[in-house]
Design an enzyme around this catalytic site. Sequence first.
Site, mmCIF file in Angstrom:
data_model
loop_
_atom_site.group_PDB
_atom_site.id
_atom_site.type_symbol
_atom_site.label_atom_id
_atom_site.label_comp_id
_atom_site.label_asym_id
_atom_site.label_seq_id
_atom_site.Cartn_x
_atom_site.Cartn_y
_atom_site.Cartn_z
ATOM 1 N N ARG A 36 0.824 -1.221 0.000
ATOM 2 C CA ARG A 36 0.000 0.000 0.000
ATOM 3 C C ARG A 36 0.848 1.256 0.000
ATOM 4 O O ARG A 36 1.950 1.266 0.538
ATOM 5 C CB ARG A 36 -0.862 0.060 1.270
ATOM 6 C CG ARG A 36 -1.873 -1.015 1.401
ATOM 7 C CD ARG A 36 -2.384 -0.931 2.814
ATOM 8 N NE ARG A 36 -3.206 -2.050 3.165
ATOM 9 C CZ ARG A 36 -4.473 -1.950 3.539
ATOM 10 N NH1 ARG A 36 -5.046 -0.783 3.621
ATOM 11 N NH2 ARG A 36 -5.149 -3.008 3.871
ATOM 12 N N HIS A 93 -13.698 40.910 -9.718
ATOM 13 C CA HIS A 93 -14.689 41.783 -9.083
ATOM 14 C C HIS A 93 -15.758 40.972 -8.352
ATOM 15 O O HIS A 93 -16.079 41.228 -7.191
ATOM 16 C CB HIS A 93 -15.339 42.671 -10.160
ATOM 17 C CG HIS A 93 -16.406 43.559 -9.620
ATOM 18 N ND1 HIS A 93 -17.727 43.204 -9.638
ATOM 19 C CD2 HIS A 93 -16.330 44.758 -9.005
ATOM 20 C CE1 HIS A 93 -18.433 44.164 -9.078
ATOM 21 N NE2 HIS A 93 -17.604 45.131 -8.697
ATOM 22 N N GLY A 143 -7.615 6.986 -0.977
ATOM 23 C CA GLY A 143 -8.122 6.470 -2.253
ATOM 24 C C GLY A 143 -7.426 7.003 -3.488
ATOM 25 O O GLY A 143 -7.797 6.669 -4.605
ATOM 26 N N TYR A 183 -0.722 43.806 11.612
ATOM 27 C CA TYR A 183 -2.112 43.364 11.464
ATOM 28 C C TYR A 183 -2.363 42.789 10.072
ATOM 29 O O TYR A 183 -1.594 43.033 9.140
ATOM 30 C CB TYR A 183 -3.083 44.519 11.728
ATOM 31 C CG TYR A 183 -3.039 45.628 10.704
ATOM 32 C CD1 TYR A 183 -3.803 45.563 9.541
ATOM 33 C CD2 TYR A 183 -2.223 46.748 10.892
ATOM 34 C CE1 TYR A 183 -3.746 46.576 8.592
ATOM 35 C CE2 TYR A 183 -2.169 47.757 9.958
ATOM 36 C CZ TYR A 183 -2.925 47.663 8.799
ATOM 37 O OH TYR A 183 -2.867 48.657 7.858
ATOM 38 N N CYS A 235 -3.630 44.148 3.254
ATOM 39 C CA CYS A 235 -5.068 44.257 3.006
ATOM 40 C C CYS A 235 -5.493 43.586 1.713
ATOM 41 O O CYS A 235 -6.635 43.698 1.303
ATOM 42 C CB CYS A 235 -5.521 45.706 3.052
ATOM 43 S SG CYS A 235 -4.730 46.712 1.791
ATOM 44 N N SER A 247 0.654 49.401 4.033
ATOM 45 C CA SER A 247 -0.263 48.264 3.988
ATOM 46 C C SER A 247 0.000 47.537 2.666
ATOM 47 O O SER A 247 -0.050 48.147 1.594
ATOM 48 C CB SER A 247 -1.711 48.748 4.054
ATOM 49 O OG SER A 247 -2.568 47.635 3.958
HETATM 50 C C1 PEP Z 1 -4.583 45.105 -3.335
HETATM 51 O O1 PEP Z 1 -4.149 45.439 -4.436
HETATM 52 O O2 PEP Z 1 -4.161 44.138 -2.697
HETATM 53 C C2 PEP Z 1 -5.677 45.864 -2.728
HETATM 54 C C3 PEP Z 1 -6.092 45.587 -1.508
HETATM 55 O O3 PEP Z 1 -6.264 46.796 -3.490
HETATM 56 P P1 PEP Z 1 -7.381 46.480 -4.597
HETATM 57 O O4 PEP Z 1 -7.724 45.033 -4.512
HETATM 58 O O5 PEP Z 1 -8.527 47.345 -4.301
HETATM 59 O O6 PEP Z 1 -6.678 46.834 -5.856
#
Ligand code: PEP
Length: 915
Positions: free
Chosen positions: A112, A480, A121, A892, A872, A805
């Site tokens: 196996r 989007h 599997g 963060y 972000c 960020s």
């Molecule tokens: C990014 O580019 O990571 C961002 C947060 O900005 P947007 O997605 O609005 O371009």
Amino acid sequence: MSRTQTKKPAKTQKTSNSKKFVYAFGKTTDGNTTMRELLGGKGANLAEMASIGLPVPPGFTISTEVCSYYYDHEQRYPAALRQSVADSVKSVEKQLNKKFGGRKNPLLVSVRSGARDSMPGMMDTILNLGLNDETVEGLADVSKNPQFAWDCYRRFIQMYGGVVMGVTSRTEEEEDPFHVLLEKLKRKVGAESDNDLTTQNLQTLVTQYKALIRKRTRGAFPQGVMQQLWGAISAVFGSWRNERAILYRQEYGIPAEWGTAVNVQAMVFGNAGDDSATGVAFTRDPANGEKVFYGEYLINAQGEDVVAGLRTPNAISKLAKEMPKSFKDLEKVRAKLEKHFKDMQDFEFTIEKNKLFILQTRNGKRTGLAAVRIAVEMQKERLMNVETALLKIPAESIDSLLVPVFDPKALKAASVIATGLPAGPGGATGRIAFTAAQAEKATREGKKVVLCRTETSPDDLKGMLHSQGILTSRGGVSSHAALVARQLGKVCVCGASGIKINYENKTLTAGKTVLNEGDYISIDGTTGAIYKGMIASTDSEVKRVLDGSLKPSKSYTYELFQTVMKWADKHRTMNIRTNADTPSMASQAVAFGAEGIGLCRTEHMFFEGGRIDYMRQMILAVDEVQRRSALKKLLPFQKKDFVGIFKAMNGRPVTIRLLDPPLHEFLPHDDVVRRQLAERLDVPLDFVIDRIKSLHEENPMLGCRGCRLGIIYPEITEMQSRAIFEATAQVLKGKKKIKVKPEIMIPLVGFRAELADQLKIVHRVAKEVMKKHKIRINYIVGTMIEVPRAAITADEIAKEADFFSFGTNDLTQTALGLSRDDMGLFYDEYQSKEIYNKNPFASLDQHGVGKLIDFAVDRGRATKPDLKLGICGEHAGDPASIDFCHRAGLDYVSCSPPRVPIARLAAAQATLRNA
Ligand code: PEP
Ligand code: MG
């Protein structure tokens, strides 16, 4: 090389002669559960079980290093391996007093796979190996059961013929040729089940099987047991690269380099009569995590019968009546396994003549809900401490406690018509609407809809808001549709290239299925599956508690959720913020535990209602006067929104990003909307058309967006800054005395001078507003790092910035030279060739983009040691990326509201893992 040939060990190889490739388990055991990398999960756990005295048939594991060697050396083996395998076989023979290939009391083995993480599997297995025309007689004699012996032989030929010699169905429609012969014989002799076949029938079948192999391969079924063994070993190593295994690895991000181990283990027989059985059991319910013994078994059968579903297995509880002693033994094993492995176990067992054997154990796969429940309850039972319990819950599991869910029973009956990228988790059912207007209309009529579009644009927002879920045939996980859906907490499947949407005919086609507007469709944003028809779903209990419609004491799921979140908050060091553009999103995020807003996309505030017209007026303006006139109308909306957001965040930090849309996102593409716009703006249609033409960009994502907009149209930055500071002043002066400290963020900066240019405007407006209101506003201004130049020159940029960020959506797009919207054409191929382990827009490319982040962190902090750092991009909600952010030293992560709880847990896990 044909599949029947076994590969000879390489003659010369310098490095590996002294290396250990084979590890025993049984009377002597070389391995243990910590050696998963080398022995695979199954091998490591077999060794561990053997060493704690569980009844494991003896055997040996060929290490994953041999797999790597095999693929690095044109499918040849290290020279020392053949001898090691021969010695290991001898050792097993000795322990059982049996002989591999012997006429008297023959030893049979199973072969196996066993990767580091179990891939149930996905790879090949061969049972009953060691049988040939002679040893089958030996087995018949020693068991005094010729029917059993010949049953084993026919099973072996069937498996070996299929797996090693490639005798399988040749088309999707064709049935397995061995199965066809078996069924034909059963019909001929009037046997209802396989067990009704007599010794003679089975002998006939063996002859037919061998003839089939000869016909299909022009070779004979091998009689030499060592040849059989090497054939099987090669097949198992070979199966690491079969299509199924590759797909599975992609799904779960398992690197191809890991390789599989091969486990060779003495056979025990669940098909040795009615005092024998075989089964699979879980120490707890893997679907809901409840502490009940869960599993199934079959009397007088071998393992594959349980899995193959040819006979319906019995629930494990029935074994208590059918084989009370073995059931008691099994209960003891269940307790011992959990106590020892400290996790829910999924184990295979065989009862041979009333004696219990355990053939494998592994941490059981489980649903998200079960993962949470098991961890929380095991901690309560003192089987593990809080830290271990936290690490046991895959962070994504939290999602299954939050999303609207499909009724599991209904799901079983549903048919999948296509799959796309899972972009917004949960289940949604509704009638198909092909336009936002239709979605809105149908909702007003009290119908539930799923908005189905080739792709979405801001024009669709209303329709999206009205829909249960969103399905697109184009666009990736940061398109989007995906972005907005996640932020809204909408179920979403995007980029489902297998469906064709025809707006003209109002049809959605997937293969042979054609659905019309108004027909029911269901989408699962957790798996990406698209179903025809209706599937019942419901809001999660946790959400109902958080919105006040359910009492906390009435929901055990909520109790589990809260327990894990409390633990997580105690252990994490990173802050968790959210990406929110409206007060309601902000409130939802706060309810989920967000500690601030890390990204408020101001352009999203203009999607709704009449605002988009002013926004379009602003974009279409031909001079500053026209632009200022449109901006004047936008300012009150902006200010009102910011006031709402500041209030919803109640003193928590709020980062507001200045306008950053690729302009094409805002301009109408279809004639009807263009005409309406011209009417509303009271300008000729030709003007609208000409202006749109003149603003056309080949690459809008790399065009006039981000800070470039504010630099060429300073009045935009001015209006936005004014709206932010005016809103701040209003809230600061309000009755409730809410603290506000806005953080203004300038997007798409690549040059220090760009930031400096925008800063001047922000500071000037701040002064004006402070003077006007006679107050002091505490604010900071920072930038996004989302193009490689910004990362590379972070030391210079940090001179102007109070914070960075990382906008990893754009940073990924620009670092990889890969469009956020257009990877559909090659993405599947890249995945199947394992060029991308994971979608780089969903999980951070740590080796590439990650290096840019590390560099920017170092350089930025070299300039400003207290520079605040966050992320972000969409990656901020992905656990693996969150782990990276922790290691990179970010303060963060900021993700969409529904992912906040996942991020809280992932951040705690990152702290624990990297302690
Ligand atoms: C990014 O580019 O990571 C961002 C947060 O900005 P947007 O997605 O609005 O371009
Ligand atoms: Mg960006």
